[in-house]
Motif scaffolding. Structure first.
Motif, mmCIF file in Angstrom:
data_model
loop_
_atom_site.group_PDB
_atom_site.id
_atom_site.type_symbol
_atom_site.label_atom_id
_atom_site.label_comp_id
_atom_site.label_asym_id
_atom_site.label_seq_id
_atom_site.Cartn_x
_atom_site.Cartn_y
_atom_site.Cartn_z
ATOM 1 N N ALA A 1 2.603 3.484 2.936
ATOM 2 C CA ALA A 1 3.745 2.674 2.501
ATOM 3 C C ALA A 1 3.880 2.703 0.989
ATOM 4 O O ALA A 1 4.990 2.830 0.452
ATOM 5 N N LEU A 2 2.749 2.614 0.284
ATOM 6 C CA LEU A 2 2.807 2.625 -1.182
ATOM 7 C C LEU A 2 3.437 3.922 -1.686
ATOM 8 O O LEU A 2 4.263 3.903 -2.603
ATOM 9 N N ILE B 1 5.541 5.917 -0.129
ATOM 10 C CA ILE B 1 6.977 5.933 0.143
ATOM 11 C C ILE B 1 7.693 5.030 -0.856
ATOM 12 O O ILE B 1 8.743 5.383 -1.406
ATOM 13 N N ILE B 2 7.091 3.856 -1.136
ATOM 14 C CA ILE B 2 7.711 2.923 -2.089
ATOM 15 C C ILE B 2 7.822 3.568 -3.463
ATOM 16 O O ILE B 2 8.876 3.508 -4.115
ATOM 17 N N LYS C 1 10.585 6.072 -3.492
ATOM 18 C CA LYS C 1 11.889 5.416 -3.346
ATOM 19 C C LYS C 1 12.306 4.815 -4.669
ATOM 20 O O LYS C 1 13.459 4.924 -5.096
#
Lengths: 339, 266, 237
Positions: A320-321, A323-324, A327
């Motif tokens: 998740a990190l 992808i964040i 993004k």
């Protein structure tokens, strides 16, 4: 292949880090030019794949473990420069949050896995793809590229290890940092990577590529499919997330491998390590008094939680990190409206 | 026939001198950002009903505040990170920046406690701040405010409080739009050196105040025309659960289980 | 940057020129590939249904928003965000191009009508005698002399409209852009507005108005710019 803290002398780290700085700058420039803004978050997904691939530890007889990297896969999907950037960020997350790979050795790790690996893998892939033209040539070329890439990277790491005892010793002739010279480190590293880990990298690369191609996923570069406008884009992005979820749930498999990867022992572990029949018998001085960085969740475990659960949570958080991060990077570029 | 004055029939020769009306541009920009955020906020597409969303968030925040274990914070952080991934890039950046700022403040505040030797546990506080702020941000990113106030009413918050909340939200938008237009008009007419900046801004605010008074009076009349008697009863609603609601509930139960395992059973 | 703006316009050069302009509002494309050129002294009516981009185009012409593609040239200078950040240029530009808002309440914020009218010329640094002269002249010309000490917000809709027009007149802009100038006016008010606009035409001002009013279109609609929501526009002669 993650070189831990204090296995390399600070001088080596500085030199390799200095080599990486222009590479990173160039990579940022190239990514800005070549990757359209809407594909930048996908780069984060690619980095998440790499992160997860590295969590699957594979045991080798003799007590060491290793893992696939997926760098060639990323180079095929996004081009080598973007892969360099993506893998570097993944390695940074690993080093800072999970203590996998040293902070000082970050430059060296990036040089091996984010620079040598994707560029050599991509080069082999391109050359083979040009020569061959059968239906499965892409997958075959990708597999060969992946194999060549990970082995070259491992060779670089082995050379970096092996150079240490030749250059840095104390008065008593004991090594200050990594104690194993070339003739031990290179065979030890390459034995694993030429066989099982190289195979794992090939399997990972080709399997993911085949899966992405079958689901017509948006991760694939525009040249190999014409997806971005097809109606099942929703479906394909779902299949990518499904694959990531599957990998995350599967990560505890990596815990089955008991041993430590070659060259990633703790200092105490190192002293009792047996190579060619004799234990080293001492802990190199540079390691006992070296730089120490307390990662938030060392070795992907969380104090107070079962190992497998902590491993899954680490996988979720790391993916998740990444992808964040990408993004956010994409949001910093101005988005033109489409007419 | 209308006759324009002579000077109006010639082309104006005008060279402006220096005066930077930063105050207009800056307040305008700020206002525009808020308004845009509010407009987008109201147009949210919701995948989960607001009531389960709100209750789960409240429970989660309560457990976050009470917990003594970094492992629980880590688990919640992983979940929130996944939800953050689903946000559009720009809102993700803004939310994260806000949360990190709050965390930085919190760290500054607890630093003396750490220095005085209160142990590592003090450091849980910034982490808790980060997670709580992100949880609230996720709530308001995923639900339109009007649906949240609606959910509040289902939780039996007094009607008058909801009414005040709703009205405030509406007036922020309406008056904000007025103010933005006024500021733009002021900017267009600020063609030189303004010796009375205070007067211009004062006039602007005055007009805004009068307008809001007028609007509130009109709204009161309109409500009386629709039989408003001072009571503000909740409309009857049925709770409909979808698949996402159940997923959310399962996740919350999982977190509660983890919380109880860590805190209650040693 | 243009430090000493050139106030003279060459005779044959278009005063405002849109070249293949595309513009989005809140991320939604509103204007797409719009081209038009307007000469000094010309009158143009913008027509089209709601949502066709009339207000957006007026904002663009006033330098409040900027084209994402294409260029908007005002007297030969491309109006860009960075140019409008130059305060001297933007002030000069706003003096040359004025904007009448659809709702006059929007632009009136001073405490009396006189102050409202004097706001522009005082800012331009004119001597106080001339400011007084201009305010008096404008009050006369728009026959609102009796309102001079009233507060703008206490006026009726038609009176507010006149005050708004007068407050622009005292700045003596070369280009008048108007968003539905007929709104808030009754029949008599509209007749008066037509006369006023004709007076502006005679004075050689450039008029650009977005309007739905049939009478206004008849009187001033020799040149129209028809905008459609499909965001393609044609210029009719």
């Amino acid at each position: 292949m993650h070189i831990p803290e204090n296995y390399l002398s600070p001088e080596t780290c500085a030199v390799v880090g200095a080599v990486m700085v222009p590479v990173w700058l160039m990579a940022v420039k190239k990514v800005r030019e070549q990757i359209p803004q809407e594909r930048l978050p996908l780069l984060g997904i690619g980095a998440a794949f790499v992160f997860l691939a590295m969590m699957f530890n594979i045991p080798l007889p003799g007590g060491t473990t290793g893992h696939a990297v997926g760098g060639t896969l990323m180079a095929i999907l996004f081009g080598p420069w973007a892969a360099c950037l993506g893998i570097s960020v993944a390695l940074l997350v690993q080093a800072v949050f999970f203590g996998d790979g040293g902070i000082l050795a970050f430059g060296a790790n990036c040089f091996n896995m984010a620079c040598v690996l994707p560029f050599s893998g991509y080069f082999v892939y391109q050359q083979l793809k040009k020569r061959l033209s059968s239906a499965h040539s892409t997958l075959f070329a990708a597999g060969c590229g992946a194999y060549a890439g990970i082995n070259l990277a491992a060779l670089c790491a082995a050379i970096e290890f092996g150079i240490q005892p030749l250059l840095f010793t104390d008065g008593a002739g004991q090594a200050l940092y990594c104690p194993y010279p070339f003739w031990i480190s290179i065979p030890a590293m390459m034995a694993g990577h030429l066989t099982l880990f190289g195979l794992a990298e090939v399997v990972f690369t080709t399997a993911v590529l085949a899966y992405l191609r079958r689901t017509n996923a948006e991760l694939l570069p525009a040249s190999t499919n014409s997806l971005l406008s097809t109606p099942n884009a929703q479906h394909s992005s779902r299949s990518v997330y499904a694959l990531i979820a599957l990998l995350i749930v599967g990560t505890p498999l990596g815990l089955l491998a008991e041993g430590t990867a070659w060259g990633e022992w703790d200092p105490e572990e190192l002293a009792s390590q047996e190579v060619q029949g004799t234990a080293l018998g001492y802990t190199p001085a540079g390691m006992t008094h070296g730089f120490d960085f307390a990662a938030l969740f060392p070795d992907y475990t969380v104090a107070g939680l079962p190992d497998a659960f902590g491993y899954i949570l680490s996988a979720i958080l790391g993916a998740a990190l990444l992808i964040i991060v990408f993004k956010i990077a994409s949001s910093l570029i101005r988005q033109p409206a489409r007419y | 026939m209308i006759k324009l004055p002579d000077w109006a029939c010639h082309d104006e020769t005008y060279t402006p001198d220096r005066d930077r009306d930063y105050y207009i541009t800056r307040s305008l920009l700020r206002l525009m950002l808020v308004l845009q955020a509010l407009r987008q906020q109201a147009g949210r597409q919701q995948r989960v009903s607001a009531l389960p969303g709100l209750s789960c968030t409240l429970l989660l925040i309560l457990s976050l505040v009470l917990t003594q274990h970094s492992a629980y914070l880590f688990a919640v952080g992983a979940g929130e990170a996944v939800l953050l991934c689903l946000l559009p890039a720009k809102t993700l950046r803004q939310n994260l920046a806000g949360a990190l700022l709050a965390t930085a403040f919190c760290t500054l505040i607890v630093l003396p406690a750490l220095w005085l030797g209160n142990g590592q546990r003090v450091l849980l506080l910034p982490a808790k701040t980060l997670l709580t702020v992100i949880a609230l941000n996720l709530l308001q990113e995923n639900f339109a405010w009007h649906s949240l106030t609606h959910a509040c009413r289902q939780l039996h918050v007094p009607g008058i409080a909801i009414f005040v909340l709703d009205t405030t939200l509406r007036y922020i938008v309406l008056l904000g739009e007025e103010a933005a237009q006024l500021l733009t008009a002021l900017k267009l007419r600020s063609v030189g050196h303004n010796p009375h900046k205070g007067r211009a801004i004062g006039g602007l605010l005055g007009v805004l105040l009068l307008r809001s008074q007028q609007m509130s009076l009109e709204m009161y009349d309109a409500m009386r025309c629709r039989c408003f008697t001072g009571d503000y009863p909740a409309p009857p609603t049925r709770l409909r659960l979808c698949r996402c609601d159940l997923l959310l509930a399962a996740l919350t139960l999982g977190y509660l289980y983890l919380f109880l395992r860590l805190e209650v059973l040693p | 940057m243009n430090d000493s703006p050139d106030t003279t316009t060459k005779a044959n050069e278009p005063q405002l020129c849109l070249q293949d302009v595309c513009c989005a509002y809140d991320g939604v494309p509103v204007l797409s590939h719009l081209s038009a050129s307007i000469s000094p002294g010309e009158t143009i009516c913008l027509t089209g249904p709601n949502g066709a981009g009339k207000s957006t185009l007026l904002k663009l012409l006033n330098g409040l928003i900027f084209p994402e593609q294409g260029t908007y040239l005002f007297e030969g200078t491309a109006i860009t965000a960075s140019l409008m950040r130059d305060h001297r240029y933007s002030k000069w530009f706003h003096q040359r191009v004025s904007f009448l808002w659809q709702n006059p309440d929007t632009q009136l914020f001073c405490s009396t009508v006189t102050e409202e009218l004097a706001f522009g010329p005082i800012q331009m640094g004119l001597p106080s005698a001339e400011v007084r002269q201009r305010v008096d002249d404008a009050l006369q010309a728009l026959s609102i002399a009796h309102l001079r000490d009233r507060a703008p917000y206490s006026l009726s809709g038609g009176e507010k409209k006149r005050v708004a027009l007068a407050s622009l007149l005292t700045m003596n802009p070369a280009v008048w852009t108007m968003d539905e100038p007929e709104s808030f006016l009754d029949a008599a008010g509209r007749a008066w507005l037509m006369e006023f606009l004709q007076a502006l035409q005679r004075a050689g001002k450039t008029l650009i108005m977005a309007t739905h009013d049939r009478e206004l279109l008849q009187a001033f609609g020799q040149h129209t710019l028809a905008l459609t929501p499909a965001s393609s526009a044609q210029q009719a002669g």
